[in-house]
Enzyme design. Structure first.
Site, mmCIF file in Angstrom:
data_model
loop_
_atom_site.group_PDB
_atom_site.id
_atom_site.type_symbol
_atom_site.label_atom_id
_atom_site.label_comp_id
_atom_site.label_asym_id
_atom_site.label_seq_id
_atom_site.Cartn_x
_atom_site.Cartn_y
_atom_site.Cartn_z
ATOM 1 N N GLU A 180 -6.548 -6.879 -2.005
ATOM 2 C CA GLU A 180 -6.987 -7.296 -0.669
ATOM 3 C C GLU A 180 -8.494 -7.143 -0.552
ATOM 4 O O GLU A 180 -9.011 -6.027 -0.552
ATOM 5 C CB GLU A 180 -6.318 -6.441 0.429
ATOM 6 C CG GLU A 180 -4.815 -6.578 0.521
ATOM 7 C CD GLU A 180 -4.229 -5.731 1.655
ATOM 8 O OE1 GLU A 180 -5.014 -5.197 2.462
ATOM 9 O OE2 GLU A 180 -3.001 -5.587 1.694
ATOM 10 N N GLU A 192 0.797 -1.223 0.000
ATOM 11 C CA GLU A 192 0.000 0.000 0.000
ATOM 12 C C GLU A 192 0.832 1.277 0.000
ATOM 13 O O GLU A 192 0.306 2.357 0.250
ATOM 14 C CB GLU A 192 -0.992 0.003 1.171
ATOM 15 C CG GLU A 192 -1.978 -1.154 1.097
ATOM 16 C CD GLU A 192 -2.858 -1.277 2.335
ATOM 17 O OE1 GLU A 192 -2.480 -0.743 3.397
ATOM 18 O OE2 GLU A 192 -3.916 -1.916 2.233
#
Length: 884
Positions: free
Chosen positions: A549, A483
């Site tokens: 995710e 991320e």
């Protein structure tokens, strides 16, 4: 063949393939340890073979300080209950408390002539000093969890062969404050180390921050030249099919040759693959390391490596040697080579990348992986079992999350074996490394964005770990971080220099949800959500086109809960308020083990009365949730999506969220729901518009199939819906027929069962999918009052370690619904783990039977296991296993 001809052939082979001179062995037992505060001697003193180690304790290597303390019963099991709170945290004790000396005595005679002996550390966390026989091996302190160490110890070995190795290991610095944030206060990320150890939302802090000699220590013996870091690249041009003859592939091989001696060494570097030998003459100057490229090999009609679900995982053994003078083996490396080519291309319709393998696009069905064990207790057997579970879920990719590590070679070997593509993150996380404003972090975003402290160490560690794993065919994608990108200078070094030079064959993503991977025009962070969702959401709501995710719940059943929850805390969640939006209250122990809510999705089955009742009903939700997740994504392949990666498929600690099997390798219904939804050729029901839909993940047209749709009421009465011949193109999904009116009519009062099957023309079932649908109010009222049935159960030992269990349901009975099979110890009635089931949580229609195959490793401790079967409306039975 005559005896003479056999002897002649043997002599010829010996001449062609000289016997290797090197040896390797692991230093994995007999270690002793002690905290630095209790050691008065210096490193030179400790490492003298005659120095007495009075009062020292057995130490675990490979292992951490905490594993050593656990073995010596100095701490309780941190995975049980709230024991972790009883273990001192390094943030409060200070680093010296977990700074340890590790000492190992070993026999190795002094090398003769120009022979060389090497000491290898595959992983130490975090810094260390290394001593052998009174001498310090590393002139400067070693730093970094992900940087291997190699020492030429030829001149340090004792003449009599009795040697002592002493290593002092220091924890990370800083250790981070485990204040409840993701990565605690974030400062753990100042190190080039593992981040989850300061705590995350799925794990409590690891008290020693994984300090220790956590990976293998080995001794290697060679002649003059050490052959290391071989690099094998396979080129597979064009678009290939798994079946049939293949056009040639090209094999390109390089290696490093290290000559530590005072004289240049001339010889031949060679490798054998597919029955062919490739050689290159080379001279290695004194005290240098030289990289050498061998001539390219053209491999005719290669047996290709494919991901799970698309083709076989063919592997070629490759033996590489350096021969001094072209005759004497100085060193040897042995690899398993998968001939394949990884690629990627942009899908303009989905606005995301799609993965190519041997020229074919592969729809990604993946799972996020943290680490096998939070205390780094890695074994080849556990790796194999966990990756096999992922194969059994019909997944084809595992993403190794950036808050952990570059996984070990044994992990990659299992992924090669079972066909799991790998997306490997490096050691960054948006949480600790500054993507968001976070009041729990000690330092601001601007400071955290510059983590780690030592950029050069990070870059050097990347280079080393790339060399360690780059030959595995399963490795498909490099990722800069979770991320978030690494700092600019690190990113530039990785993207522009290191990966092109050291690999050059794989796709690099700057971070896990980068727009270059999956363009985010929907708002948010480009991944998630992470909680339970209505199953219609997966089908009807468009989300990120390659979601790195997305995940949900994952509580196991009662037997799983009993393994780590004290009896007093084995109480079910309580639901308060209306069923449409209840308030869920759970025991504090469940909260400690990071439970997340099932919200209103469990209540349609009835509020749980006991923990056992909760565990059973949770499995119904688990199965539905993960089947729908993958079915919904697959139904929109190449239209909305190019892939999806579940957050997450496993836990390295006894967590109560996001897992297809628990820490003890006991699968729950998530695994089998996902197995169904991820089936390569699959028939499924769309809950949004009641369409029966097919999905085909293969590269070939599937035709000559009968689609059979039947409905059943709670009493087992069958209503045929349709029977039609179908076909479907490669790598596609296809909508076939709506059954909305029928579902409304039959299921209005009590709900219904829906059976979908693909059959061949001999009535053999190719794909089988079984749904339970609620009544008009969204309740499972029929299930609550469903009559019992007693299927006939048999278990047969089909082969060593393989049992076939058949469930036969009487013709006039209701459906034998949602049966959990378990292989158990007859003395304790507890499950044997791990066991691999061809299916589980199975339902059997009236008048039909179903056979499930159980695969396990026989044990002398349980010579005669039994099979347990228990279902929603089937009383628990124990079955004796008969012979073949």
């Amino acid at each position: 063949m005559t005896k003479f001809r056999y002897l002649l052939l043997l002599l010829t082979l010996v001449g062609a393939y000289p016997v290797a001179a090197q040896q390797r062995y692991e230093l994995n037992s007999g270690w002793q340890g002690l905290p630095i505060g209790k050691v008065k001697a210096t490193g030179p003193q400790l490492s003298q073979p005659g120095y007495a180690l009075t009062g020292w304790q057995p130490a675990v290597v490979p292992g951490t300080v905490l594993t050593t303390q656990l073995v010596n019963k100095q701490v309780p099991d941190p995975f049980f209950g709230m024991n972790n709170e009883r273990i001192p945290d390094i943030y409060r004790t200070g680093r010296d408390y977990y700074t340890y000396w590790f000492v190992k005595d070993f026999q190795e005679a002094a090398a003769a002539g120009d022979d060389q002996v090497w000491l290898h550390f595959r992983g130490v966390n975090y810094s260390c000093e290394v001593y052998l026989n009174g001498q310090k091996l590393n002139k400067q302190t070693h730093h970094g969890m992900f940087l291997r160490q190699a020492y030429n110890i030829t001149s340090y070995l004792a003449k009599g062969g009795r040697n002592r190795l002493a290593v002092v290991v220091y924890p990370p610095d800083p250790v981070g404050n485990p204040n409840g944030g993701q990565g605690g206060d974030g400062t753990i990320a100042r190190n080039v180390s593992i981040q989850y150890t300061a705590g995350w939302d799925w794990i409590r802090p690891i008290r020693d921050r994984n300090t220790g000699i956590w990976d293998k220590v080995t001794i290697e013996k060679t002649k003059q030249v050490n052959l290391k870091n071989p690099h094998v690249v396979t080129r597979v041009p064009g678009v290939r099919q798994p079946k049939g003859a293949q056009q040639p592939a090209t094999i390109q091989v390089t290696a490093e040759l290290e000559n530590p001696t005072a004289k240049p060494v001339a010889g031949v570097v060679q490798y054998t693959l597919g029955g062919q030998v490739v050689k290159q003459a080379v001279t290695v100057p004194a005290r240098t390391t030289r990289q050498v490229s061998l001539p390219a090999l053209t491999l005719q009609n290669p047996k290709l490596w494919w991901p799970n679900g698309y083709g076989p995982q063919n592997l070629y053994p490759l033996q590489m040697q350096f021969l001094v003078g072209g005759k004497t083996v100085s060193d040897e490396e042995n690899l398993q080579v998968g001939v394949r080519e990884i690629g990627h291309q942009w899908n303009a319709k989905t606005e995301s990348m799609q993965v190519l393998l041997n020229g074919q696009k592969v729809f990604i069905k993946g799972g996020n992986w943290i680490i096998s064990d939070a205390m780094l207790r890695f074994t080849k057997a556990r790796y194999d079992a966990e990756i096999r579970f992922h194969r059994d879920m019909n997944l084809n990719l595992i993403r190794v999350w950036g808050g952990a590590l570059v996984e070990r070679p044994e992990f990659y070997e299992a992924c090669d074996k079972y066909g799991m593509l790998l997306m490997q993150d490096f050691w960054m996380s948006g949480d600790a490394n500054g993507r968001w404003v976070d009041p729990q972090k000690l330092e601001d975003q601007y400071t955290r964005r510059k983590y780690p402290n030592d950029h050069r160490l990070f870059v050097n560690s990347v280079a080393d770990q790339v060399k360690m794993v780059r030959n595995y065919p399963s490795l498909a994608i490099w990722c800069g971080g979770n991320e978030i990108t690494p700092p600019k200078d690190i990113l530039a070094a990785m993207q522009d220099t290191l990966l092109p030079r050291l690999d050059g064959t794989r796709w690099f993503i700057p971070f896990s949800n980068a727009d270059s991977m999956s363009y985010n025009n929907l708002g948010g962070n480009g991944d998630g959500p992470y909680g339970i969702q209505p199953i219609s959401q997966f089908w009807g709501h468009r989300t990120f086109p390659f979601n790195s995710e997305v995940g949900s719940v994952g509580v196991g059943d009662m037997e799983s809960l009993e393994r780590f929850l004290p009896t007093a805390n084995q109480t079910p969640p309580r639901y308060l308020g209306p069923t449409s939006k209840p308030t869920e209250q759970v025991d504090s122990m469940w909260t400690y083990h990071t439970y997340i809510s099932y919200e209103q999705y469990l209540l349609p089955y009835g509020a749980p009365k006991t923990a056992q009742d909760f565990g059973l009903k949770a499995q119904l939700v688990n199965y539905d949730q993960y089947r729908a997740l993958m079915e919904g994504f697959s139904s929109h392949m190449w239209d909305w999506y190019t892939g999806s990666i579940i957050w997450k498929t496993q836990n390295p600690w006894t967590s109560l969220r996001g897992q297809m099997y628990d820490y003890y390798l006991d699968p729950n219904a998530c695994l089998y729901g996902l197995r169904s939804g991820s089936e390569p050729l699959h028939v499924m029901y769309n809950p949004v518009d009641s369409m029966v839909t097919l999905v085909n993940n293969s590269f070939e047209v599937k035709r000559d199939m009968m689609l059979v749709v039947d409905a059943y009421d709670m009493a087992g009465k069958k209503t045929p819906v349709t029977q039609v011949i179908v076909e479907i193109n490669p790598s596609s999904s296809k909508r076939y027929l709506p059954i909305n009116a029928l579902v409304k009519r039959l299921g209005m009062q009590q709900g219904m069962f829906l059976s979908l099957q693909l059959q061949d023309f001999d009535k053999k079932v190719i794909s089988n999918n079984f749904y339970w649908l609620p009544d008009a109010k969204g309740e499972y009222s029929g299930l609550k009052s469903m009559a019992k049935t007693a299927p006939r159960l048999t278990a047969r030992q089909a082969a060593p370690g393989k049992i076939e269990v058949t469930l036969a349901n009487p013709a006039n009975a209701p459906v034998a619904f949602f049966n959990r099979l378990s292989l158990v110890n007859p003395s304790t009635q507890k499950r044997i783990l791990p066991v691999f089931y061809s299916d589980n949580y199975v339902s059997v229609l009236p008048g039909e039977s179903k056979t499930v195959v159980l695969d396990y490793t026989p044990s002398a401790d349980v010579p005669a296991p039994q099979v347990s079967v228990e279902g929603w409306n089937v009383a628990k039975q124990l079955i004796h296993i008969t012979g073949k």
